[in-house]
Design an enzyme around this catalytic site. Structure first.
Site, PDB file in Angstrom:
ATOM      1  N   HIS A  38     -83.795 -98.796  -2.399  1.00 12.70           N
ATOM      2  CA  HIS A  38     -84.989 -98.999  -1.559  1.00 12.70           C
ATOM      3  C   HIS A  38     -85.842-100.152  -2.116  1.00 12.70           C
ATOM      4  CE1 HIS A  38     -88.535 -97.195   0.769  1.00 12.70           C
ATOM      5  NE2 HIS A  38     -89.141 -97.988  -0.096  1.00 12.70           N
ATOM      6  N   GLU A  39     -86.033-100.167  -3.434  1.00 14.27           N
ATOM      7  CA  GLU A  39     -86.882-101.216  -4.042  1.00 14.27           C
ATOM      8  C   GLU A  39     -86.207-102.585  -3.984  1.00 14.27           C
ATOM      9  OE1 GLU A  39     -89.692-100.218  -4.298  1.00 14.27           O
ATOM     10  OE2 GLU A  39     -89.391 -98.081  -4.593  1.00 14.27           O
ATOM     11  N   GLY A  74     -91.744 -95.363  -6.704  1.00 13.81           N
ATOM     12  CA  GLY A  74     -91.310 -96.732  -6.954  1.00 13.81           C
ATOM     13  C   GLY A  74     -92.252 -97.713  -6.296  1.00 13.81           C
ATOM     14  N   HIS A  90     -86.836-104.207  -0.763  1.00 16.15           N
ATOM     15  CA  HIS A  90     -88.173-104.811  -0.688  1.00 16.15           C
ATOM     16  C   HIS A  90     -88.166-106.229  -1.245  1.00 16.15           C
ATOM     17  CE1 HIS A  90     -90.937-101.762   0.800  1.00 16.15           C
ATOM     18  NE2 HIS A  90     -90.553-100.864  -0.092  1.00 16.15           N
ATOM     19  N   GLN A 121     -94.492-105.678  -2.293  1.00 16.53           N
ATOM     20  CA  GLN A 121     -95.446-104.756  -1.669  1.00 16.53           C
ATOM     21  C   GLN A 121     -96.873-105.026  -2.106  1.00 16.53           C
ATOM     22  OE1 GLN A 121     -92.961-101.133  -2.871  1.00 16.53           O
ATOM     23  NE2 GLN A 121     -93.905-100.436  -0.983  1.00 16.53           N
ATOM     24  N   CYS A 146     -92.121 -94.670   2.473  1.00 18.19           N
ATOM     25  CA  CYS A 146     -92.457 -95.939   1.832  1.00 18.19           C
ATOM     26  C   CYS A 146     -93.959 -96.105   1.811  1.00 18.19           C
ATOM     27  CB  CYS A 146     -91.811 -97.093   2.599  1.00 18.19           C
ATOM     28  SG  CYS A 146     -92.160 -98.702   1.870  1.00 18.19           S
ATOM     29  N   LEU A 147     -94.477 -96.537   0.673  1.00 21.22           N
ATOM     30  CA  LEU A 147     -95.923 -96.736   0.552  1.00 21.22           C
ATOM     31  C   LEU A 147     -96.406 -97.842   1.497  1.00 21.22           C
ATOM     32  CD1 LEU A 147     -96.239 -96.461  -3.327  1.00 21.22           C
ATOM     33  CD2 LEU A 147     -96.901 -94.752  -1.618  1.00 21.22           C
TER      34      LEU A 147
HETATM   35  O1  GNR Z   1     -92.663 -93.019  -3.120  1.00 18.82           O
HETATM   36  C1  GNR Z   1     -91.604 -93.277  -2.547  1.00 18.82           C
HETATM   37  N1  GNR Z   1     -90.755 -92.275  -2.244  1.00 18.82           N
HETATM   38  C2  GNR Z   1     -89.473 -92.481  -1.762  1.00 18.82           C
HETATM   39  C3  GNR Z   1     -88.801 -91.383  -1.242  1.00 18.82           C
HETATM   40  C4  GNR Z   1     -87.524 -91.517  -0.765  1.00 18.82           C
HETATM   41  C5  GNR Z   1     -86.913 -92.742  -0.819  1.00 18.82           C
HETATM   42  C6  GNR Z   1     -87.563 -93.845  -1.324  1.00 18.82           C
HETATM   43  C7  GNR Z   1     -88.840 -93.713  -1.806  1.00 18.82           C
HETATM   44  S1  GNR Z   1     -89.650 -95.084  -2.473  1.00 18.82           S
HETATM   45  C8  GNR Z   1     -91.314 -94.664  -2.146  1.00 18.82           C
HETATM   46  C9  GNR Z   1     -92.260 -95.671  -2.780  1.00 18.82           C
HETATM   47  C10 GNR Z   1     -92.041 -97.013  -2.135  1.00 18.82           C
HETATM   48  O2  GNR Z   1     -92.392 -97.283  -1.020  1.00 18.82           O
HETATM   49  N2  GNR Z   1     -91.381 -97.898  -2.823  1.00 18.82           N
HETATM   50  O3  GNR Z   1     -91.108 -99.101  -2.291  1.00 18.82           O
HETATM   51 NI    NI Z   2     -91.072 -98.813  -0.177  1.00 18.13          NI
END
Ligand code: GNR
Ligand code: NI
Length: 175
Positions: free
Chosen positions: A133-134, A46, A137, A51, A91-92
């Site tokens: 999670h997104e 995601g 952000h 980001q 998270c990236l």
């Molecule tokens: O790549 C991602 N893997 C992930 C694994 C577990 C819970 C959430 C994520 S999202 C993350 C990519 C990212 O940072 N999206 O904002």
């Molecule tokens: Ni993230």
């Protein structure tokens, strides 16, 4: 298409709150295409606009194993949340850090697609985790915000050090 630069914690721009999208135009579709390319390349499941330092409320997601099932959600909202579980997240924008986070297991989502049409659907498993999670952000929140201050401080120090080593400051000129 283009690979976009992903901001890393503790960059203050990750705290920006993204704004509601009103124009569903080619520019928005280009951002979505660039974000998908950036996400696949990372690789991640995601990516949220904040980001990549864009403030339009857009997230792209692909939790499929074949990486051929992209989902673009504009102005996404969570209408219902059910159940709770703890899952390890990454998270990236916080590279190399994995910590358990408690999230709803089942959610109901409303969003718009890139054409501006409203869509509603239910999600569970990794897709539900990823959407939550997104959406965080887009509101300037990170998955490490619920950790203790000490733990977050340690993560900040580690990433700041990695950032310095990746881009060393120029050596001061002799005067
Ligand atoms: O790549 C991602 N893997 C992930 C694994 C577990 C819970 C959430 C994520 S999202 C993350 C990519 C990212 O940072 N999206 O904002
Ligand atoms: Ni993230």
């Amino acid at each position: 298409m283009a690979i976009l630069n992903i901001l890393h914690f503790p960059d203050p721009r990750l705290r920006n709150k993204a704004q509601v999208v009103k124009s569903f135009d080619d520019n928005l579709r280009k951002l979505a295409a660039d974000m998908l390319e950036t996400m696949y390349q990372a690789p991640g499941v995601g990516l949220a606009s904040t980001q990549v330092n864009d403030l339009r409320r857009l997230v792209v997601i692909d939790v499929s194993e074949s990486h051929d099932d992209p989902l673009c959600l504009v102005n996404p909202e969570i209408l219902e949340k059910h159940g709770e579980h703890k899952m390890e997240e990454g998270c990236l924008s916080v590279p190399g850090v994995y910590e358990p986070v408690t999230r709803a297991t089942d959610i109901k989502v409303r969003a718009q697609n890139l054409e501006g049409e409203t869509i509603e659907f239910e999600a569970d498993d990794l897709l539900a985790v990823c959407i939550q999670h997104e959406l965080d952000h887009l509101d300037g929140k990170l998955f490490i915000d619920n950790l203790s201050n000490l733990k977050r401080q340690r993560i900040r120090k580690k990433l700041e050090k990695e950032e310095r080593q990746a881009q060393p400051e120029p050596i001061g000129q002799a005067l």
